[in-house]
Enzyme design. Structure first.
Site, PDB file in Angstrom:
ATOM      1  N   GLN A  56      -4.582   3.210  16.709  1.00 36.40           N
ATOM      2  CA  GLN A  56      -5.692   2.617  16.211  1.00 36.40           C
ATOM      3  C   GLN A  56      -6.761   2.401  17.398  1.00 36.40           C
ATOM      4  O   GLN A  56      -6.543   1.748  18.292  1.00 36.40           O
ATOM      5  CB  GLN A  56      -5.250   1.127  15.514  1.00 36.40           C
ATOM      6  CG  GLN A  56      -4.410   1.335  14.400  1.00 36.40           C
ATOM      7  CD  GLN A  56      -5.384   1.826  13.133  1.00 36.40           C
ATOM      8  OE1 GLN A  56      -6.338   2.214  13.192  1.00 36.40           O
ATOM      9  NE2 GLN A  56      -4.549   1.708  11.910  1.00 36.40           N
ATOM     10  N   THR A  90     -10.459   3.587  10.906  1.00 40.00           N
ATOM     11  CA  THR A  90     -10.167   2.591  12.088  1.00 40.00           C
ATOM     12  C   THR A  90      -9.750   3.342  13.430  1.00 40.00           C
ATOM     13  O   THR A  90      -9.448   2.737  14.370  1.00 40.00           O
ATOM     14  CB  THR A  90      -9.210   1.608  11.823  1.00 40.00           C
ATOM     15  OG1 THR A  90      -8.193   1.916  11.430  1.00 40.00           O
ATOM     16  CG2 THR A  90     -10.186   0.441  11.050  1.00 40.00           C
ATOM     17  N   ARG A 116       2.397  -0.764  10.714  1.00 39.37           N
ATOM     18  CA  ARG A 116       3.583  -0.657  11.869  1.00 39.37           C
ATOM     19  C   ARG A 116       4.055  -2.053  12.373  1.00 39.37           C
ATOM     20  O   ARG A 116       5.330  -2.503  12.754  1.00 39.37           O
ATOM     21  CB  ARG A 116       3.302   0.195  13.043  1.00 39.37           C
ATOM     22  CG  ARG A 116       3.681   1.697  12.501  1.00 39.37           C
ATOM     23  CD  ARG A 116       2.822   2.483  13.525  1.00 39.37           C
ATOM     24  NE  ARG A 116       1.437   2.506  13.173  1.00 39.37           N
ATOM     25  CZ  ARG A 116       0.354   3.300  13.724  1.00 39.37           C
ATOM     26  NH1 ARG A 116       0.903   4.391  14.727  1.00 39.37           N
ATOM     27  NH2 ARG A 116      -0.754   3.218  13.506  1.00 39.37           N
ATOM     28  N   ASP A 154      -3.437   4.421  -1.759  1.00 40.77           N
ATOM     29  CA  ASP A 154      -4.273   4.649  -0.640  1.00 40.77           C
ATOM     30  C   ASP A 154      -4.377   6.234  -0.361  1.00 40.77           C
ATOM     31  O   ASP A 154      -3.850   6.769   0.477  1.00 40.77           O
ATOM     32  CB  ASP A 154      -3.747   4.152   0.695  1.00 40.77           C
ATOM     33  CG  ASP A 154      -4.807   4.555   1.892  1.00 40.77           C
ATOM     34  OD1 ASP A 154      -5.992   4.843   1.725  1.00 40.77           O
ATOM     35  OD2 ASP A 154      -4.366   4.246   3.010  1.00 40.77           O
ATOM     36  N   LYS A 189       0.826  -1.155   0.167  1.00 44.70           N
ATOM     37  CA  LYS A 189       0.040  -0.079  -0.104  1.00 44.70           C
ATOM     38  C   LYS A 189       0.824   1.247   0.252  1.00 44.70           C
ATOM     39  O   LYS A 189       1.635   1.199   0.889  1.00 44.70           O
ATOM     40  CB  LYS A 189      -1.000   0.025   0.989  1.00 44.70           C
ATOM     41  CG  LYS A 189      -1.887   1.166   1.319  1.00 44.70           C
ATOM     42  CD  LYS A 189      -2.821   1.294   2.402  1.00 44.70           C
ATOM     43  CE  LYS A 189      -2.121   1.515   3.720  1.00 44.70           C
ATOM     44  NZ  LYS A 189      -2.274   3.294   3.831  1.00 44.70           N
ATOM     45  N   ASP A 234     -13.827  14.953  -2.325  1.00 46.59           N
ATOM     46  CA  ASP A 234     -14.062  16.149  -2.937  1.00 46.59           C
ATOM     47  C   ASP A 234     -15.164  16.382  -3.703  1.00 46.59           C
ATOM     48  O   ASP A 234     -15.802  15.449  -3.630  1.00 46.59           O
ATOM     49  CB  ASP A 234     -12.809  16.414  -3.801  1.00 46.59           C
ATOM     50  CG  ASP A 234     -12.445  18.085  -3.581  1.00 46.59           C
ATOM     51  OD1 ASP A 234     -13.367  18.875  -4.086  1.00 46.59           O
ATOM     52  OD2 ASP A 234     -11.190  18.458  -3.794  1.00 46.59           O
ATOM     53  N   ILE A 235     -15.554  17.368  -4.520  1.00 41.71           N
ATOM     54  CA  ILE A 235     -16.676  17.500  -5.299  1.00 41.71           C
ATOM     55  C   ILE A 235     -16.709  16.024  -6.310  1.00 41.71           C
ATOM     56  O   ILE A 235     -15.642  16.067  -6.788  1.00 41.71           O
ATOM     57  CB  ILE A 235     -17.223  18.703  -5.774  1.00 41.71           C
ATOM     58  CG1 ILE A 235     -15.893  19.547  -6.576  1.00 41.71           C
ATOM     59  CG2 ILE A 235     -17.263  19.775  -4.480  1.00 41.71           C
ATOM     60  CD1 ILE A 235     -16.235  20.653  -7.184  1.00 41.71           C
ATOM     61  N   PRO A 236     -17.776  15.631  -6.890  1.00 47.02           N
ATOM     62  CA  PRO A 236     -17.851  14.645  -7.928  1.00 47.02           C
ATOM     63  C   PRO A 236     -16.786  15.217  -8.986  1.00 47.02           C
ATOM     64  O   PRO A 236     -16.217  14.384  -9.471  1.00 47.02           O
ATOM     65  CB  PRO A 236     -19.317  14.347  -8.172  1.00 47.02           C
ATOM     66  CG  PRO A 236     -20.067  14.936  -6.828  1.00 47.02           C
ATOM     67  CD  PRO A 236     -19.189  15.963  -6.384  1.00 47.02           C
ATOM     68  N   LYS A 266      -7.537   8.003  -0.411  1.00 49.07           N
ATOM     69  CA  LYS A 266      -8.663   8.313   0.218  1.00 49.07           C
ATOM     70  C   LYS A 266      -9.329   9.841  -0.354  1.00 49.07           C
ATOM     71  O   LYS A 266      -9.561  10.872   0.473  1.00 49.07           O
ATOM     72  CB  LYS A 266      -8.486   8.611   1.679  1.00 49.07           C
ATOM     73  CG  LYS A 266      -7.866   7.290   2.390  1.00 49.07           C
ATOM     74  CD  LYS A 266      -7.908   7.710   3.833  1.00 49.07           C
ATOM     75  CE  LYS A 266      -7.496   6.346   4.798  1.00 49.07           C
ATOM     76  NZ  LYS A 266      -5.912   6.014   4.608  1.00 49.07           N
ATOM     77  N   LEU A 267      -9.444   9.865  -1.694  1.00 50.65           N
ATOM     78  CA  LEU A 267     -10.156  11.134  -2.202  1.00 50.65           C
ATOM     79  C   LEU A 267     -11.493  11.330  -1.459  1.00 50.65           C
ATOM     80  O   LEU A 267     -12.283  10.387  -1.310  1.00 50.65           O
ATOM     81  CB  LEU A 267     -10.233  10.748  -3.570  1.00 50.65           C
ATOM     82  CG  LEU A 267      -9.058  10.546  -4.523  1.00 50.65           C
ATOM     83  CD1 LEU A 267      -9.136  10.354  -6.008  1.00 50.65           C
ATOM     84  CD2 LEU A 267      -7.725  11.305  -4.175  1.00 50.65           C
TER      85      LEU A 267
HETATM   86  O1  C5P Z   1       0.600   1.004  11.080  1.00 49.63           O
HETATM   87  P1  C5P Z   1      -0.924   0.488  11.018  1.00 49.63           P
HETATM   88  O2  C5P Z   1      -0.746  -0.907  11.003  1.00 49.63           O
HETATM   89  O3  C5P Z   1      -1.750   1.123  11.926  1.00 49.63           O
HETATM   90  O4  C5P Z   1      -1.192   0.916   9.520  1.00 49.63           O
HETATM   91  C1  C5P Z   1      -2.540   1.067   8.959  1.00 49.63           C
HETATM   92  C2  C5P Z   1      -2.741   1.657   7.757  1.00 49.63           C
HETATM   93  O5  C5P Z   1      -3.983   1.367   7.138  1.00 49.63           O
HETATM   94  C3  C5P Z   1      -2.044   3.196   7.495  1.00 49.63           C
HETATM   95  O6  C5P Z   1      -1.293   3.228   6.475  1.00 49.63           O
HETATM   96  C4  C5P Z   1      -3.499   3.935   7.597  1.00 49.63           C
HETATM   97  O7  C5P Z   1      -3.185   4.948   6.940  1.00 49.63           O
HETATM   98  C5  C5P Z   1      -4.394   2.799   6.718  1.00 49.63           C
HETATM   99  N1  C5P Z   1      -5.923   3.007   6.996  1.00 49.63           N
HETATM  100  C6  C5P Z   1      -6.449   2.670   8.384  1.00 49.63           C
HETATM  101  N2  C5P Z   1      -7.698   2.857   8.615  1.00 49.63           N
HETATM  102  C7  C5P Z   1      -8.620   3.005   7.723  1.00 49.63           C
HETATM  103  C8  C5P Z   1      -8.020   3.330   6.190  1.00 49.63           C
HETATM  104  C9  C5P Z   1      -6.562   2.967   6.019  1.00 49.63           C
HETATM  105  O8  C5P Z   1      -5.723   2.732   9.368  1.00 49.63           O
HETATM  106  N3  C5P Z   1      -9.729   3.257   7.573  1.00 49.63           N
END
Ligand code: C5P
Length: 235
Positions: free
Chosen positions: A191, A120, A212, A60, A33, A65-67, A62-63
């Protein structure tokens, strides 16, 4: 349904990323990713370089904005050889439809497009007190996932704890891509809604996104192998 482990390459530079990917010299090139930090630092060339090394890529960004703006941004992304990208479901069904339209190439091919439901890192308490969303987290996730399905998207990003409810609301073929993965007993970091790779598999995740626990591990290749083993029963 193909299942896989996606490593979140949350690095800020090309060199750091390549040094990290060099650790995976074996035959199995991890699905990776690329997030905002790396893409904004290095630009599209980092996508091409990682692709040329044989990795599948989830971009990743995560856009949201307006359509019209999202349609054009996705059209730009359609020129990259990526496997998966995403938008925020909070941008509305109209925005997700525009994203899908922009991402689809003239020959009909496109990367998988998934929607972020709630990050998350967001707890039900912060959703209520800061975002003024009073519905329970599970209802919000199910509704956002249904909106993504209605727009024609392939799945959602959600907590592994919500993968079952997404499948119930949208069907087994609708993808649940789940960050928030931690090994038993390790730090949660920032998280809030987390579980282990094996539990994620039991609940129904199709792809787990692990950052991580792999990137900051003393032996990242061993941590990746442990994820594969736990999530795919893969030795
Ligand atoms: O380090 P860790 O395992 O927490 O990384 C999770 C990855 O998933 C990060 O790159 C974070 O930006 C991404 N992410 C997230 N929650 C979401 C969407 C993406 O943690 N809902």
């Amino acid at each position: 349904m193909p299942k896989d482990v996606i490593i979140a390459c949350d690095f800020s530079s090309r060199n750091e990323t390549m040094d990290f990917l060099d650790l995976f010299a074996g035959e199995r090139k991890p699905f990776v990713k690329i997030g905002m930090e790396l893409f904004y630092s290095e630009g599209p060339s980092i996508v091409r370089e990682i692709r040329a090394r044989g990795h599948r890529i989830f971009l990743d960004l995560k856009l949201h904005d307006i359509p019209n703006t999202v349609r054009k941004a996705c059209r730009a992304l359609s020129g990259l050889d990526i496997d998966m990208c995403n938008v925020h479901a909070a941008g509305t069904v109209e925005m997700m439809c525009a994203a899908l339209e922009g991402l689809t190439r003239p020959d009909g091919t496109r990367a998988l497009l998934i929607a972020v439901t709630q990050l998350t890192s967001t707890s039900e308490e912060s959703m209520r007190s800061q975002l003024m969303i009073d519905a329970p987290m599970e209802e919000v996730i199910a509704r956002y996932a249904s909106n993504a399905r209605a727009a024609g998207l392939d799945g959602v990003v959600c907590s592994p704890l919500e993968a079952g409810l997404v499948k119930k609301a949208c069907g087994q073929d609708f993808l649940a891509v789940t960050p928030g993965i931690r090994f038993e007993g390790s730090s949660k970091d920032d998280q809030a809604r987390i579980t282990t790779p094996s539990r994620a598999r039991e609940i129904g995740s199709d792809y787990i996104v692990v950052g991580r626990p792999v990137t900051a591990a003393p032996d990242p290749a061993a941590a990746y192998a442990r994820c594969l083993e736990d999530f795919l029963n893969f030795d």
